[in-house]
Design a protein around this motif. Structure first.
Motif, PDB file in Angstrom:
ATOM      1  N   LYS A  58       0.820  -1.211   0.000  1.00  0.00           N
ATOM      2  CA  LYS A  58       0.000   0.000   0.000  1.00  0.00           C
ATOM      3  C   LYS A  58       0.852   1.258   0.000  1.00  0.00           C
ATOM      4  CE  LYS A  58      -3.766   2.322   2.488  1.00  0.00           C
ATOM      5  NZ  LYS A  58      -3.147   3.653   2.350  1.00  0.00           N
ATOM      6  N   PHE A  59       1.857   1.298   0.888  1.00  0.00           N
ATOM      7  CA  PHE A  59       2.650   2.517   1.018  1.00  0.00           C
ATOM      8  C   PHE A  59       3.495   2.788  -0.226  1.00  0.00           C
ATOM      9  CE2 PHE A  59       2.811   2.301   5.981  1.00  0.00           C
ATOM     10  CZ  PHE A  59       1.463   2.648   6.022  1.00  0.00           C
ATOM     11  N   SER A  60       4.017   1.733  -0.861  1.00  0.00           N
ATOM     12  CA  SER A  60       4.837   1.985  -2.054  1.00  0.00           C
ATOM     13  C   SER A  60       3.970   2.349  -3.258  1.00  0.00           C
ATOM     14  CB  SER A  60       5.744   0.788  -2.369  1.00  0.00           C
ATOM     15  OG  SER A  60       5.008  -0.389  -2.532  1.00  0.00           O
ATOM     16  N   ARG A  61       2.808   1.712  -3.378  1.00  0.00           N
ATOM     17  CA  ARG A  61       1.911   2.084  -4.483  1.00  0.00           C
ATOM     18  C   ARG A  61       1.488   3.550  -4.356  1.00  0.00           C
ATOM     19  NH1 ARG A  61      -2.847  -0.743  -3.346  1.00  0.00           N
ATOM     20  NH2 ARG A  61      -3.430   1.132  -2.194  1.00  0.00           N
ATOM     21  N   ASP A  62       1.012   3.926  -3.166  1.00  0.00           N
ATOM     22  CA  ASP A  62       0.589   5.310  -2.957  1.00  0.00           C
ATOM     23  C   ASP A  62       1.792   6.248  -2.932  1.00  0.00           C
ATOM     24  OD1 ASP A  62      -1.929   4.216  -2.748  1.00  0.00           O
ATOM     25  OD2 ASP A  62      -2.061   4.425  -0.566  1.00  0.00           O
ATOM     26  N   GLY A  63       2.910   5.765  -2.373  1.00  0.00           N
ATOM     27  CA  GLY A  63       4.117   6.579  -2.302  1.00  0.00           C
ATOM     28  C   GLY A  63       4.721   6.868  -3.656  1.00  0.00           C
ATOM     29  N   CYS A  64       4.551   5.939  -4.579  1.00  0.00           N
ATOM     30  CA  CYS A  64       5.031   6.156  -5.946  1.00  0.00           C
ATOM     31  C   CYS A  64       4.403   7.428  -6.526  1.00  0.00           C
ATOM     32  CB  CYS A  64       4.677   4.933  -6.795  1.00  0.00           C
ATOM     33  SG  CYS A  64       5.336   4.966  -8.468  1.00  0.00           S
ATOM     34  N   ARG A  65       3.121   7.608  -6.264  1.00  0.00           N
ATOM     35  CA  ARG A  65       2.426   8.809  -6.747  1.00  0.00           C
ATOM     36  C   ARG A  65       2.804  10.044  -5.935  1.00  0.00           C
ATOM     37  NH1 ARG A  65      -1.950   5.006  -7.371  1.00  0.00           N
ATOM     38  NH2 ARG A  65      -2.709   5.499  -5.268  1.00  0.00           N
ATOM     39  N   SER A  66       2.771   9.901  -4.588  1.00  0.00           N
ATOM     40  CA  SER A  66       3.010  11.082  -3.759  1.00  0.00           C
ATOM     41  C   SER A  66       4.446  11.570  -3.863  1.00  0.00           C
ATOM     42  CB  SER A  66       2.632  10.808  -2.299  1.00  0.00           C
ATOM     43  OG  SER A  66       3.353   9.733  -1.755  1.00  0.00           O
ATOM     44  N   MET A  67       5.404  10.647  -4.073  1.00  0.00           N
ATOM     45  CA  MET A  67       6.796  11.069  -4.232  1.00  0.00           C
ATOM     46  C   MET A  67       6.972  11.869  -5.515  1.00  0.00           C
ATOM     47  SD  MET A  67       9.849  11.291  -3.095  1.00  0.00           S
ATOM     48  CE  MET A  67       9.685  10.264  -1.632  1.00  0.00           C
ATOM     49  N   ALA A 118      12.104   4.435   1.106  1.00  0.00           N
ATOM     50  CA  ALA A 118      12.317   5.767   0.535  1.00  0.00           C
ATOM     51  C   ALA A 118      11.126   6.172  -0.326  1.00  0.00           C
ATOM     52  CB  ALA A 118      13.610   5.795  -0.277  1.00  0.00           C
ATOM     53  N   THR A 119      10.711   5.267  -1.207  1.00  0.00           N
ATOM     54  CA  THR A 119       9.511   5.516  -2.014  1.00  0.00           C
ATOM     55  C   THR A 119       8.319   5.808  -1.120  1.00  0.00           C
ATOM     56  OG1 THR A 119      10.280   4.019  -3.759  1.00  0.00           O
ATOM     57  CG2 THR A 119       7.919   4.492  -3.685  1.00  0.00           C
ATOM     58  N   SER A 120       8.211   5.058  -0.034  1.00  0.00           N
ATOM     59  CA  SER A 120       7.033   5.088   0.841  1.00  0.00           C
ATOM     60  C   SER A 120       7.107   6.154   1.913  1.00  0.00           C
ATOM     61  CB  SER A 120       6.880   3.720   1.521  1.00  0.00           C
ATOM     62  OG  SER A 120       6.868   2.670   0.583  1.00  0.00           O
ATOM     63  N   SER A 121       8.162   6.956   1.938  1.00  0.00           N
ATOM     64  CA  SER A 121       8.424   7.800   3.104  1.00  0.00           C
ATOM     65  C   SER A 121       7.282   8.753   3.429  1.00  0.00           C
ATOM     66  CB  SER A 121       9.731   8.574   2.913  1.00  0.00           C
ATOM     67  OG  SER A 121       9.694   9.379   1.751  1.00  0.00           O
ATOM     68  N   LEU A 122       6.673   9.356   2.418  1.00  0.00           N
ATOM     69  CA  LEU A 122       5.568  10.273   2.689  1.00  0.00           C
ATOM     70  C   LEU A 122       4.376   9.535   3.285  1.00  0.00           C
ATOM     71  CD1 LEU A 122       5.886  12.384  -0.551  1.00  0.00           C
ATOM     72  CD2 LEU A 122       6.201  13.270   1.767  1.00  0.00           C
ATOM     73  N   GLU A 123       4.144   8.307   2.797  1.00  0.00           N
ATOM     74  CA  GLU A 123       3.012   7.519   3.296  1.00  0.00           C
ATOM     75  C   GLU A 123       3.288   6.983   4.698  1.00  0.00           C
ATOM     76  OE1 GLU A 123       0.314   7.707   1.408  1.00  0.00           O
ATOM     77  OE2 GLU A 123       1.602   8.853   0.039  1.00  0.00           O
ATOM     78  N   ILE A 124       4.537   6.592   4.951  1.00  0.00           N
ATOM     79  CA  ILE A 124       4.894   6.164   6.315  1.00  0.00           C
ATOM     80  C   ILE A 124       4.714   7.332   7.271  1.00  0.00           C
ATOM     81  CG2 ILE A 124       6.765   5.359   7.805  1.00  0.00           C
ATOM     82  CD1 ILE A 124       7.922   3.878   5.369  1.00  0.00           C
ATOM     83  N   GLY A 125       5.149   8.521   6.839  1.00  0.00           N
ATOM     84  CA  GLY A 125       4.979   9.705   7.672  1.00  0.00           C
ATOM     85  C   GLY A 125       3.519   9.944   8.022  1.00  0.00           C
ATOM     86  N   LYS A 126       2.645   9.828   7.032  1.00  0.00           N
ATOM     87  CA  LYS A 126       1.203  10.013   7.287  1.00  0.00           C
ATOM     88  C   LYS A 126       0.692   8.977   8.284  1.00  0.00           C
ATOM     89  CE  LYS A 126       0.141  11.687   2.599  1.00  0.00           C
ATOM     90  NZ  LYS A 126      -0.544  11.317   1.336  1.00  0.00           N
ATOM     91  N   ALA A 127       1.089   7.715   8.082  1.00  0.00           N
ATOM     92  CA  ALA A 127       0.591   6.635   8.933  1.00  0.00           C
ATOM     93  C   ALA A 127       1.063   6.786  10.376  1.00  0.00           C
ATOM     94  CB  ALA A 127       1.035   5.283   8.366  1.00  0.00           C
ATOM     95  N   ILE A 128       2.321   7.174  10.551  1.00  0.00           N
ATOM     96  CA  ILE A 128       2.844   7.352  11.910  1.00  0.00           C
ATOM     97  C   ILE A 128       2.133   8.509  12.608  1.00  0.00           C
ATOM     98  CG2 ILE A 128       4.883   7.975  13.270  1.00  0.00           C
ATOM     99  CD1 ILE A 128       5.010   5.129  12.203  1.00  0.00           C
ATOM    100  N   VAL A 129       1.915   9.594  11.891  1.00  0.00           N
ATOM    101  CA  VAL A 129       1.244  10.744  12.500  1.00  0.00           C
ATOM    102  C   VAL A 129      -0.202  10.405  12.860  1.00  0.00           C
ATOM    103  CG1 VAL A 129       0.458  13.117  12.098  1.00  0.00           C
ATOM    104  CG2 VAL A 129       2.782  12.452  11.473  1.00  0.00           C
ATOM    105  N   GLU A 130      -0.865   9.578  12.057  1.00  0.00           N
ATOM    106  CA  GLU A 130      -2.211   9.134  12.411  1.00  0.00           C
ATOM    107  C   GLU A 130      -2.201   8.364  13.729  1.00  0.00           C
ATOM    108  OE1 GLU A 130      -5.262   9.795  11.100  1.00  0.00           O
ATOM    109  OE2 GLU A 130      -4.106  11.258   9.954  1.00  0.00           O
ATOM    110  N   ARG A 131      -1.169   7.553  13.935  1.00  0.00           N
ATOM    111  CA  ARG A 131      -1.050   6.821  15.206  1.00  0.00           C
ATOM    112  C   ARG A 131      -0.791   7.783  16.368  1.00  0.00           C
ATOM    113  NH1 ARG A 131       1.697   0.896  14.829  1.00  0.00           N
ATOM    114  NH2 ARG A 131       0.831   0.209  12.832  1.00  0.00           N
TER     115      ARG A 131
END
Length: 403
Positions: free
Chosen positions: A64-73, A378-391
């Motif tokens: 999920k994070f890399s698929r979405d991160g591919c776009r957001s990056m 690295a690809t997923s970094s923006l999505e990981i950031g979002k997920a961690i902040v949600e937690r």
């Protein structure tokens, strides 16, 4: 007293810091990095690929994070004028025996909602004229970027938001005092209401400093690369990957055109005898003995003995390495490649010998520990950031202003 402290100035730590600064603009945010620059280790020594997410188990964080991160990056790079290119990649079977695995990978791509296209040998030649194949997959969304530039932009945004960024600051001890965390470092003591551990190669040790057991140990694997000589770069137009062995944790030797125009070939993956061991001669007694004493390593080594031996041979034999490259591009000769920098992958390993094949995020008291974040982090970094902040939102008394 800081509201949030982040340990680790790689791409994941900086992404989380940036997202926190946007979500809680009035919060005080501290970033601690033990090196004298950002992105000094995994982030700054990777292949620079913006991954599509085709390889990963459907429903996993990585998928999920890399698929979405591919776009957001890509969107982030466009917004901030960071050099990048969506060049696509081909994944090719070089032997008919690999075709069933290629089909399985194609189906996984569909399950992960990725745009994938089956291509025959002639179509492969249209994308990569020098590649030997019996069939392939084209993944249009894959790209390339310099992740160090991305990190510097993350850091700049944090600083502009009032964040406190400290280089040359290594966390040595973590104490709990009431509801706050005390971080003792080589460069002073800091107090925070909430900490996020993004220490990469040392994430398991930092977790234990914070009285959290990640149930896995980081085992470092060095990825060794060669580089095509400038006059041979024409052999590779974009990204060329083999069909991965699903029983082996690494993708296999492949060709990657970097954003600066150079072409890297690799990586060969071998155990590093030091967590930050970028050279064959690098050795650290504590790092080495920890791995040797860990039951999970020996179980992993026994399971993958054949592939492991091949990796070791390629590590010490340029001829063997070139032979593996020739499966993809027969024209490549030994004089066409020269050694280039290596990277070290922080891979979490369980005591039973199973690799942690997804991102591992562990909750602690007023803390979150990112304990397994190798590629595609690295690809997923923006999505990981979002997920961690949600937690964090679920635990922090602060009122977010950004959803």
């Amino acid at each position: 007293m800081y509201d949030f402290a982040i340990i680790g100035g790689g791409i994941v730590g900086l992404s989380i810091g940036m997202k926190l600064s946007q979500t809680y603009p009035e919060a005080s945010i501290l970033i601690l990095e033990k090196e004298n620059q950002w992105a000094a280790h995994q982030t700054g020594n990777n292949s620079g690929v913006i991954h599509s997410g085709i390889y990963y188990k459907p429903g996993s964080f990585k998928a999920k994070f890399s698929r979405d991160g591919c776009r957001s990056m890509v969107e982030f790079c466009q917004e901030h004028n960071i050099d990048h290119e969506v060049c696509g990649k081909v994944i090719v079977a070089t032997d008919s025996s690999e075709l069933p695995r290629l089909e399985n990978l194609y189906q996984r791509g569909l399950e992960n909602n990725i745009e994938v296209k089956r291509i025959g040998p002639e179509e492969v030649k249209e994308f990569e004229p020098h590649v030997n194949s019996v069939g392939g997959i084209y993944v249009a969304s894959t790209g390339i970027v310099n992740y160090k530039q991305v990190c510097f932009k993350y850091a700049q945004i944090i600083a502009e938001g009032g964040g406190d960024l400290r280089l040359n600051t290594k966390v040595q001890k973590i104490l709990t005092r009431g509801n706050s965390q005390i971080l003792e470092t080589n460069n002073g003591t800091f107090e925070a209401n909430f900490i996020v551990n993004c220490a990469g190669l040392y994430s398991d040790r930092v977790a234990k400093l914070g009285h959290v057991n990640p149930q896995a140990k980081i085992v470092p694997f060095r990825g060794e690369y060669y580089e095509l000589t400038p006059e041979k770069r024409y052999l590779v137009k974009g990204l060329i990957y083999p069909v991965p062995n699903p029983d082996f944790p690494f993708l296999g030797v492949h060709f990657t055109r970097m954003i600066d125009g150079s072409v890297h070939a690799g990586p060969n993956a071998v155990l590093s005898l030091k967590r930050e061991g970028y050279k064959k001669s690098d050795f650290n007694l504590r790092d080495f003995t920890e791995v040797m004493a860990y039951p999970g390593f020996w179980k992993l080594a026994a399971k993958h003995a054949d592939e492991g031996i091949k990796e070791i041979i390629r590590s010490f034999s340029k001829a063997a390495f070139v032979q593996s490259l020739q499966k993809l591009i027969p024209e490549v000769q030994a004089q066409d490649v020269v050694p280039t920098h290596a990277g070290v992958r922080a891979q979490a390993l369980m005591r039973d010998g199973k690799l942690v094949d997804d991102f591992l995020i562990v909750q602690g008291q007023n803390s979150i520990h990112v304990c397994n974040a190798p590629s595609p982090a690295a690809t997923s970094s923006l999505e990981i950031g979002k997920a961690i902040v949600e937690r964090i939102k679920e635990q922090s008394p602060l009122q977010p202003v950004l959803s």
